[in-house]
Motif scaffolding. Sequence first.
Motif, PDB file in Angstrom:
ATOM      1  N   GLN A 109     -29.729 -11.314  37.573  1.00 23.41           N
ATOM      2  CA  GLN A 109     -28.379 -11.101  38.088  1.00 23.41           C
ATOM      3  C   GLN A 109     -27.556 -12.362  37.874  1.00 23.41           C
ATOM      4  O   GLN A 109     -28.058 -13.472  38.037  1.00 23.41           O
ATOM      5  CB  GLN A 109     -28.420 -10.782  39.580  1.00 23.41           C
ATOM      6  CG  GLN A 109     -29.191  -9.546  39.918  1.00 23.41           C
ATOM      7  CD  GLN A 109     -29.408  -9.411  41.419  1.00 23.41           C
ATOM      8  OE1 GLN A 109     -29.033 -10.274  42.202  1.00 23.41           O
ATOM      9  NE2 GLN A 109     -30.032  -8.320  41.817  1.00 23.41           N
ATOM     10  N   VAL A 110     -26.278 -12.181  37.539  1.00 20.45           N
ATOM     11  CA  VAL A 110     -25.364 -13.306  37.386  1.00 20.45           C
ATOM     12  C   VAL A 110     -24.771 -13.604  38.757  1.00 20.45           C
ATOM     13  O   VAL A 110     -24.169 -12.737  39.384  1.00 20.45           O
ATOM     14  CB  VAL A 110     -24.251 -12.987  36.364  1.00 20.45           C
ATOM     15  CG1 VAL A 110     -23.276 -14.144  36.264  1.00 20.45           C
ATOM     16  CG2 VAL A 110     -24.846 -12.660  35.003  1.00 20.45           C
ATOM     17  N   LEU A 111     -24.960 -14.837  39.232  1.00 16.78           N
ATOM     18  CA  LEU A 111     -24.431 -15.236  40.532  1.00 16.78           C
ATOM     19  C   LEU A 111     -22.965 -15.651  40.434  1.00 16.78           C
ATOM     20  O   LEU A 111     -22.192 -15.404  41.345  1.00 16.78           O
ATOM     21  CB  LEU A 111     -25.241 -16.402  41.103  1.00 16.78           C
ATOM     22  CG  LEU A 111     -26.675 -16.106  41.509  1.00 16.78           C
ATOM     23  CD1 LEU A 111     -27.367 -17.382  41.982  1.00 16.78           C
ATOM     24  CD2 LEU A 111     -26.701 -15.065  42.608  1.00 16.78           C
ATOM     25  N   GLY A 112     -22.597 -16.298  39.344  1.00 18.86           N
ATOM     26  CA  GLY A 112     -21.221 -16.766  39.198  1.00 18.86           C
ATOM     27  C   GLY A 112     -21.117 -17.745  38.051  1.00 18.86           C
ATOM     28  O   GLY A 112     -22.104 -18.078  37.397  1.00 18.86           O
ATOM     29  N   ALA A 113     -19.888 -18.221  37.810  1.00 22.72           N
ATOM     30  CA  ALA A 113     -19.636 -19.168  36.733  1.00 22.72           C
ATOM     31  C   ALA A 113     -18.546 -20.130  37.160  1.00 22.72           C
ATOM     32  O   ALA A 113     -17.675 -19.779  37.953  1.00 22.72           O
ATOM     33  CB  ALA A 113     -19.224 -18.425  35.465  1.00 22.72           C
ATOM     34  N   HIS A 114     -18.616 -21.358  36.640  1.00 17.14           N
ATOM     35  CA  HIS A 114     -17.550 -22.316  36.896  1.00 17.14           C
ATOM     36  C   HIS A 114     -17.341 -23.213  35.677  1.00 17.14           C
ATOM     37  O   HIS A 114     -18.261 -23.466  34.911  1.00 17.14           O
ATOM     38  CB  HIS A 114     -17.802 -23.125  38.175  1.00 17.14           C
ATOM     39  CG  HIS A 114     -19.041 -23.967  38.129  1.00 17.14           C
ATOM     40  ND1 HIS A 114     -20.284 -23.485  38.424  1.00 17.14           N
ATOM     41  CD2 HIS A 114     -19.211 -25.270  37.823  1.00 17.14           C
ATOM     42  CE1 HIS A 114     -21.183 -24.446  38.305  1.00 17.14           C
ATOM     43  NE2 HIS A 114     -20.561 -25.545  37.929  1.00 17.14           N
ATOM     44  N   LEU A 115     -16.090 -23.646  35.518  1.00 21.31           N
ATOM     45  CA  LEU A 115     -15.672 -24.481  34.388  1.00 21.31           C
ATOM     46  C   LEU A 115     -15.247 -25.830  34.928  1.00 21.31           C
ATOM     47  O   LEU A 115     -14.368 -25.919  35.781  1.00 21.31           O
ATOM     48  CB  LEU A 115     -14.506 -23.799  33.655  1.00 21.31           C
ATOM     49  CG  LEU A 115     -13.923 -24.500  32.440  1.00 21.31           C
ATOM     50  CD1 LEU A 115     -14.958 -24.614  31.331  1.00 21.31           C
ATOM     51  CD2 LEU A 115     -12.696 -23.743  31.951  1.00 21.31           C
ATOM     52  N   LYS A 116     -15.891 -26.898  34.432  1.00 19.98           N
ATOM     53  CA  LYS A 116     -15.558 -28.246  34.883  1.00 19.98           C
ATOM     54  C   LYS A 116     -15.821 -29.233  33.758  1.00 19.98           C
ATOM     55  O   LYS A 116     -16.902 -29.230  33.165  1.00 19.98           O
ATOM     56  CB  LYS A 116     -16.402 -28.609  36.116  1.00 19.98           C
ATOM     57  CG  LYS A 116     -16.070 -29.959  36.702  1.00 19.98           C
ATOM     58  CD  LYS A 116     -16.888 -30.221  37.944  1.00 19.98           C
ATOM     59  CE  LYS A 116     -16.552 -31.591  38.509  1.00 19.98           C
ATOM     60  NZ  LYS A 116     -17.379 -31.908  39.675  1.00 19.98           N
ATOM     61  N   ASN A 117     -14.818 -30.056  33.457  1.00 20.75           N
ATOM     62  CA  ASN A 117     -14.927 -31.108  32.451  1.00 20.75           C
ATOM     63  C   ASN A 117     -15.386 -30.586  31.091  1.00 20.75           C
ATOM     64  O   ASN A 117     -16.189 -31.220  30.406  1.00 20.75           O
ATOM     65  CB  ASN A 117     -15.867 -32.229  32.914  1.00 20.75           C
ATOM     66  CG  ASN A 117     -15.381 -32.927  34.164  1.00 20.75           C
ATOM     67  OD1 ASN A 117     -14.173 -33.031  34.390  1.00 20.75           O
ATOM     68  ND2 ASN A 117     -16.298 -33.392  34.986  1.00 20.75           N
ATOM     69  N   GLY A 118     -14.908 -29.415  30.702  1.00 20.83           N
ATOM     70  CA  GLY A 118     -15.256 -28.854  29.401  1.00 20.83           C
ATOM     71  C   GLY A 118     -16.618 -28.196  29.326  1.00 20.83           C
ATOM     72  O   GLY A 118     -17.071 -27.842  28.247  1.00 20.83           O
ATOM     73  N   LEU A 119     -17.283 -28.041  30.465  1.00 16.86           N
ATOM     74  CA  LEU A 119     -18.597 -27.388  30.507  1.00 16.86           C
ATOM     75  C   LEU A 119     -18.488 -26.113  31.342  1.00 16.86           C
ATOM     76  O   LEU A 119     -18.023 -26.148  32.478  1.00 16.86           O
ATOM     77  CB  LEU A 119     -19.655 -28.315  31.110  1.00 16.86           C
ATOM     78  CG  LEU A 119     -19.954 -29.586  30.327  1.00 16.86           C
ATOM     79  CD1 LEU A 119     -20.911 -30.467  31.110  1.00 16.86           C
ATOM     80  CD2 LEU A 119     -20.513 -29.261  28.952  1.00 16.86           C
ATOM     81  N   LEU A 120     -18.919 -25.013  30.766  1.00 19.33           N
ATOM     82  CA  LEU A 120     -18.954 -23.728  31.461  1.00 19.33           C
ATOM     83  C   LEU A 120     -20.386 -23.496  31.927  1.00 19.33           C
ATOM     84  O   LEU A 120     -21.310 -23.433  31.107  1.00 19.33           O
ATOM     85  CB  LEU A 120     -18.511 -22.599  30.529  1.00 19.33           C
ATOM     86  CG  LEU A 120     -18.620 -21.186  31.093  1.00 19.33           C
ATOM     87  CD1 LEU A 120     -17.628 -20.996  32.245  1.00 19.33           C
ATOM     88  CD2 LEU A 120     -18.381 -20.157  30.004  1.00 19.33           C
ATOM     89  N   ALA A 121     -20.571 -23.378  33.241  1.00 16.93           N
ATOM     90  CA  ALA A 121     -21.906 -23.150  33.801  1.00 16.93           C
ATOM     91  C   ALA A 121     -21.964 -21.729  34.364  1.00 16.93           C
ATOM     92  O   ALA A 121     -21.092 -21.320  35.118  1.00 16.93           O
ATOM     93  CB  ALA A 121     -22.211 -24.162  34.903  1.00 16.93           C
ATOM     94  N   VAL A 122     -23.001 -20.992  33.969  1.00 24.87           N
ATOM     95  CA  VAL A 122     -23.224 -19.632  34.445  1.00 24.87           C
ATOM     96  C   VAL A 122     -24.564 -19.638  35.167  1.00 24.87           C
ATOM     97  O   VAL A 122     -25.597 -19.968  34.584  1.00 24.87           O
ATOM     98  CB  VAL A 122     -23.248 -18.615  33.274  1.00 24.87           C
ATOM     99  CG1 VAL A 122     -23.478 -17.206  33.800  1.00 24.87           C
ATOM    100  CG2 VAL A 122     -21.970 -18.695  32.461  1.00 24.87           C
TER     101      VAL A 122
END
Length: 142
Positions: A109-122
Amino acid sequence: MSRMTPFTSPMLLGFDAMEKTLERIAKSNDGYPPYNIERLHSDGAGAPERLRITLAVAGFSEDELEITTEENQLIIRGRQIENGERDFLYRGIAARQFQRLFVLADGMQVLGAHLKNGLLAVDLVRPEPERMVKKINISVPD
């Protein structure tokens, strides 16, 4: 003579879609954007396994990125919007599109994603599957 693959075994029933997915992934692996996959340490005993996929997406805004799940696949797309008002003397950074495909195991399951300093974390989680035993009745025709 037909091609032999690991999925042609008579013991593996219904895995033909998985084989096609693996072939599609092998053909579309161009290396852009680079990414990491890491296992996140759980907070306590018995907590489900958590994973994080981090993609280097410098130059992409939140509006230019799209994350979807389709059946058992996580699809991450990036489409930079061209701004025609700029007059470049030299252009070394191209506006580039990408699509990254990750095949997810059953139950992921995908919990969420965030974008910070040019890095996308999923962030992903894999809950422990329920052990299910089902007895199949045998019928005998009259």
